[in-house]
Design a protein around this motif. Structure first.
Motif, PDB file in Angstrom:
ATOM      1  N   GLU A   1     -10.324   4.494  -6.286  1.00 62.86           N
ATOM      2  CA  GLU A   1     -11.713   4.462  -6.736  1.00 62.86           C
ATOM      3  C   GLU A   1     -12.685   4.573  -5.558  1.00 62.86           C
ATOM      4  N   HIS A   2     -12.194   4.334  -4.353  1.00 62.25           N
ATOM      5  CA  HIS A   2     -13.042   4.382  -3.161  1.00 62.25           C
ATOM      6  C   HIS A   2     -13.037   5.752  -2.484  1.00 62.25           C
ATOM      7  N   CYS A   3     -12.192   6.656  -2.960  1.00 63.15           N
ATOM      8  CA  CYS A   3     -12.114   8.000  -2.404  1.00 63.15           C
ATOM      9  C   CYS A   3     -13.021   8.928  -3.209  1.00 63.15           C
ATOM     10  N   MET A   4     -14.063   9.421  -2.566  1.00 68.01           N
ATOM     11  CA  MET A   4     -15.023  10.291  -3.234  1.00 68.01           C
ATOM     12  C   MET A   4     -14.668  11.766  -3.062  1.00 68.01           C
ATOM     13  N   VAL A   5     -13.983  12.095  -1.970  1.00 68.76           N
ATOM     14  CA  VAL A   5     -13.596  13.475  -1.679  1.00 68.76           C
ATOM     15  C   VAL A   5     -12.186  13.476  -1.103  1.00 68.76           C
ATOM     16  N   TYR A   6     -11.327  14.329  -1.643  1.00 62.00           N
ATOM     17  CA  TYR A   6      -9.983  14.562  -1.088  1.00 62.00           C
ATOM     18  C   TYR A   6      -9.743  16.056  -1.253  1.00 62.00           C
ATOM     19  N   LEU A   7      -9.956  16.808  -0.171  1.00 65.63           N
ATOM     20  CA  LEU A   7      -9.902  18.260  -0.223  1.00 65.63           C
ATOM     21  C   LEU A   7      -8.892  18.784   0.785  1.00 65.63           C
ATOM     22  N   LEU A   8      -7.961  19.596   0.310  1.00 63.34           N
ATOM     23  CA  LEU A   8      -6.983  20.252   1.179  1.00 63.34           C
ATOM     24  C   LEU A   8      -7.375  21.708   1.339  1.00 63.34           C
ATOM     25  N   SER A   9      -7.238  22.207   2.562  1.00 63.59           N
ATOM     26  CA  SER A   9      -7.484  23.618   2.862  1.00 63.59           C
ATOM     27  C   SER A   9      -6.401  24.078   3.828  1.00 63.59           C
ATOM     28  N   ARG A  10      -6.119  25.384   3.786  1.00 57.91           N
ATOM     29  CA  ARG A  10      -5.172  25.969   4.732  1.00 57.91           C
ATOM     30  C   ARG A  10      -5.912  26.949   5.626  1.00 57.91           C
ATOM     31  N   SER A  11      -5.411  27.099   6.821  1.00 57.42           N
ATOM     32  CA  SER A  11      -5.949  28.099   7.728  1.00 57.42           C
ATOM     33  C   SER A  11      -5.721  29.479   7.126  1.00 57.42           C
ATOM     34  N   ALA A  12      -6.708  30.352   7.229  1.00 60.98           N
ATOM     35  CA  ALA A  12      -6.566  31.714   6.724  1.00 60.98           C
ATOM     36  C   ALA A  12      -5.628  32.543   7.589  1.00 60.98           C
TER      37      ALA A  12
ATOM     38  N   THR B   1       0.425  15.279  -3.364  1.00 65.32           N
ATOM     39  CA  THR B   1       0.794  14.035  -4.043  1.00 65.32           C
ATOM     40  C   THR B   1      -0.251  12.955  -3.753  1.00 65.32           C
ATOM     41  N   GLY B   2      -1.128  13.223  -2.779  1.00 66.10           N
ATOM     42  CA  GLY B   2      -2.236  12.319  -2.497  1.00 66.10           C
ATOM     43  C   GLY B   2      -3.223  12.228  -3.644  1.00 66.10           C
ATOM     44  N   LEU B   3      -3.086  13.117  -4.624  1.00 63.26           N
ATOM     45  CA  LEU B   3      -3.924  13.052  -5.820  1.00 63.26           C
ATOM     46  C   LEU B   3      -3.262  12.272  -6.950  1.00 63.26           C
ATOM     47  N   ASP B   4      -1.986  11.924  -6.770  1.00 63.62           N
ATOM     48  CA  ASP B   4      -1.248  11.180  -7.790  1.00 63.62           C
ATOM     49  C   ASP B   4      -1.739   9.739  -7.877  1.00 63.62           C
ATOM     50  N   GLU B   5      -1.433   9.108  -8.986  1.00 66.60           N
ATOM     51  CA  GLU B   5      -1.779   7.706  -9.182  1.00 66.60           C
ATOM     52  C   GLU B   5      -1.275   6.874  -8.013  1.00 66.60           C
ATOM     53  N   SER B   6      -2.080   5.951  -7.530  1.00 69.43           N
ATOM     54  CA  SER B   6      -1.825   5.047  -6.407  1.00 69.43           C
ATOM     55  C   SER B   6      -1.818   5.756  -5.055  1.00 69.43           C
ATOM     56  N   SER B   7      -2.283   6.990  -4.998  1.00 72.44           N
ATOM     57  CA  SER B   7      -2.381   7.727  -3.741  1.00 72.44           C
ATOM     58  C   SER B   7      -3.849   7.845  -3.335  1.00 72.44           C
ATOM     59  N   PRO B   8      -4.119   8.359  -2.116  1.00 73.35           N
ATOM     60  CA  PRO B   8      -5.504   8.352  -1.625  1.00 73.35           C
ATOM     61  C   PRO B   8      -6.530   8.941  -2.588  1.00 73.35           C
ATOM     62  N   GLY B   9      -6.274  10.123  -3.111  1.00 73.11           N
ATOM     63  CA  GLY B   9      -7.236  10.782  -3.972  1.00 73.11           C
ATOM     64  C   GLY B   9      -7.498  10.063  -5.281  1.00 73.11           C
TER      65      GLY B   9
ATOM     66  N   ALA C   1       1.745   2.431  -0.223  1.00 75.84           N
ATOM     67  CA  ALA C   1       1.816   3.794  -0.762  1.00 75.84           C
ATOM     68  C   ALA C   1       1.401   4.821   0.284  1.00 75.84           C
ATOM     69  N   ALA C   2       0.309   4.555   0.993  1.00 75.01           N
ATOM     70  CA  ALA C   2      -0.164   5.494   2.013  1.00 75.01           C
ATOM     71  C   ALA C   2       0.810   5.555   3.183  1.00 75.01           C
ATOM     72  N   GLN C   3       1.358   4.432   3.571  1.00 75.16           N
ATOM     73  CA  GLN C   3       2.322   4.424   4.677  1.00 75.16           C
ATOM     74  C   GLN C   3       3.589   5.193   4.309  1.00 75.16           C
ATOM     75  N   ALA C   4       4.018   5.086   3.072  1.00 76.13           N
ATOM     76  CA  ALA C   4       5.199   5.837   2.619  1.00 76.13           C
ATOM     77  C   ALA C   4       4.923   7.341   2.641  1.00 76.13           C
TER      78      ALA C   4
ATOM     79  N   ARG D   1      -8.281   0.079   4.760  1.00 80.48           N
ATOM     80  CA  ARG D   1      -7.500  -0.839   3.918  1.00 80.48           C
ATOM     81  C   ARG D   1      -6.497  -0.053   3.072  1.00 80.48           C
ATOM     82  N   PHE D   2      -6.952   1.053   2.489  1.00 84.38           N
ATOM     83  CA  PHE D   2      -6.037   1.843   1.668  1.00 84.38           C
ATOM     84  C   PHE D   2      -4.897   2.393   2.508  1.00 84.38           C
ATOM     85  N   PHE D   3      -5.207   2.961   3.672  1.00 80.32           N
ATOM     86  CA  PHE D   3      -4.170   3.591   4.483  1.00 80.32           C
ATOM     87  C   PHE D   3      -3.259   2.588   5.185  1.00 80.32           C
TER      88      PHE D   3
END
Length: 105
Positions: A38-49, A27-35, A75-78, A69-71
């Protein structure tokens, strides 16, 4: 814009809650979330293999100030409040100074 501040964070979910953690982080990719910032250039999720309850987040931001500032915002605190009960231990956070790279998703 380029990223001048980055981070990696490793989150360990309580047993059996890794899928829920990933869903919330996506949901961090949703509107008003970190991803979506406009200041977020990379938001990548990975899981341990080897452990589906370990999730890694890599972020790249235009500046450390923009990231903080964003965090500090509502929205980020929620989002963090929804994630925290799923965690088995404190997140492991490492800040970075990006040098160069590529992100194409």
């Amino acid at each position: 814009m380029i990223a001048t501040y980055g981070f990696n964070i490793t989150l360990t979910a309580r047993p059996g809650t890794g899928d829920r953690l990933v869903d919330l982080l996506l949901t961090g990719l949703d509107e008003s979330s970190p991803g979506a910032s406009e200041h977020c250039m990379v938001y990548l999720l990975s899981r341990s293999a080897s452990n589906p309850n370990i999730v890694h987040v890599t972020g790249g931001w235009t500046s450390e100030e923009d990231h903080h500032r964003f965090f500090a915002g509502e929205a980020a605190q929620a989002l963090m409040a929804r994630i925290e009960p799923l965690l088995a231990k404190e997140p492991e956070y490492t800040a970075h100074v990006p040098v160069r790279g590529k992100a194409a998703f």
